[in-house]
Design an enzyme around this catalytic site. Structure first.
Site, short mmCIF file in Angstrom:
data_model
loop_
_atom_site.label_atom_id
_atom_site.label_comp_id
_atom_site.label_asym_id
_atom_site.label_seq_id
_atom_site.Cartn_x
_atom_site.Cartn_y
_atom_site.Cartn_z
CB CYS A 18 -0.99 -0.07 1.15
SG CYS A 18 -2.45 0.92 0.87
CG HIS A 78 -3.18 -3.26 4.04
ND1 HIS A 78 -2.19 -2.61 4.71
CD2 HIS A 78 -3.85 -2.33 3.35
CE1 HIS A 78 -2.25 -1.31 4.45
NE2 HIS A 78 -3.25 -1.12 3.62
CD GLU A 102 -0.34 -5.32 6.23
OE1 GLU A 102 -0.28 -5.96 5.16
OE2 GLU A 102 -0.65 -4.12 6.30
N1 GLN Z 1 -3.73 6.39 1.15
C1 GLN Z 1 -2.40 6.09 1.66
C2 GLN Z 1 -1.35 6.90 0.89
O1 GLN Z 1 -1.62 7.46 -0.13
C3 GLN Z 1 -2.10 4.63 1.56
C4 GLN Z 1 -3.06 3.85 2.42
C5 GLN Z 1 -2.51 2.62 3.05
O2 GLN Z 1 -1.29 2.41 3.11
N2 GLN Z 1 -3.37 1.82 3.58
O3 GLN Z 1 -0.27 6.97 1.33
#
Ligand code: GLN
Length: 189
Positions: A82, A172, A174
């Protein structure tokens, strides 16, 4: 010998990655400052989810950005989830920042919108079959270079990819009890 995996622990969902790695009998090292990175033997590193702007700013202020970049360019296996995926991207299509910028992918931040941005699904991941995928205000990958392998797509959007020693997921792993994606990363080492 047990593997040592560093987990960037300046912000975000690092504790969940550490829990998952412990279930797989891996030694974990929290990377909070530059010396954690340079004075330990590390076989691989995880860049967790969180807020990429905050994490990017902190790794810069803590003087870790260049060492991280160098280690990854020299072949250290890295897994970005992410926000970690955003940190590795060479281009963010809706943001001018570039952080570590070692992976030939173009990424859209908050790509599913801010309100309806969180959802759970199952999807095919490489040759592993179906895996659970939890998305939280997630990015997706809009473009990859030829040297990048696509590992998963949901609704025609790329949500996981691999380039040499780097793997990334928009979702994710995890946050689920499924250990397969972490095992996939550990098999790279
Ligand atoms: N929206 C976050 C970003 O742009 C990422 C979200 C996440 O890691 N769950 O950094």
């Amino acid at each position: 010998m047990k593997k040592n995996i560093g987990v960037l622990a300046v912000q975000g969902a690092f504790a969940e990655h550490i829990n998952t790695l412990k279930k797989l009998d891996i030694n974990t090292i929290e990377i909070r400052k530059k010396s954690d990175l340079t004075e330990n033997h590390i076989d691989g590193i995880i860049l967790p989810g969180g807020e990429s702007t905050v994490m990017g700013k902190l790794i810069n202020e803590l003087g870790m950005l260049n060492s991280l970049k160098k280690f990854i360019q020299d072949g250290l296996p890295v897994f970005g989830t992410c926000a970690g995926l955003i940190l590795l991207a060479k281009k963010i299509t809706n943001d001018d920042n570039v952080y570590i910028g070692t992976m030939d992918i173009e990424v859209k931040r908050n790509a599913y919108g801010r309100q309806l941005g969180s959802f759970h699904t199952n999807g095919q991941f490489a040759k592993l079959g179906q895996v659970p995928m939890t998305f939280i205000r997630a990015p997706y990958i809009e473009n990859v270079s030829k040297n990048v392998d696509i590992l998963a797509q949901i609704d025609n959007h790329i949500v996981a990819a691999k380039q040499n020693n780097m793997i990334v997921t928009s979702f994710h792993p995890e946050l689920t009890s499924d250990l397969n994606i972490h095992k996939y990363f550990l098999d790279l080492i």
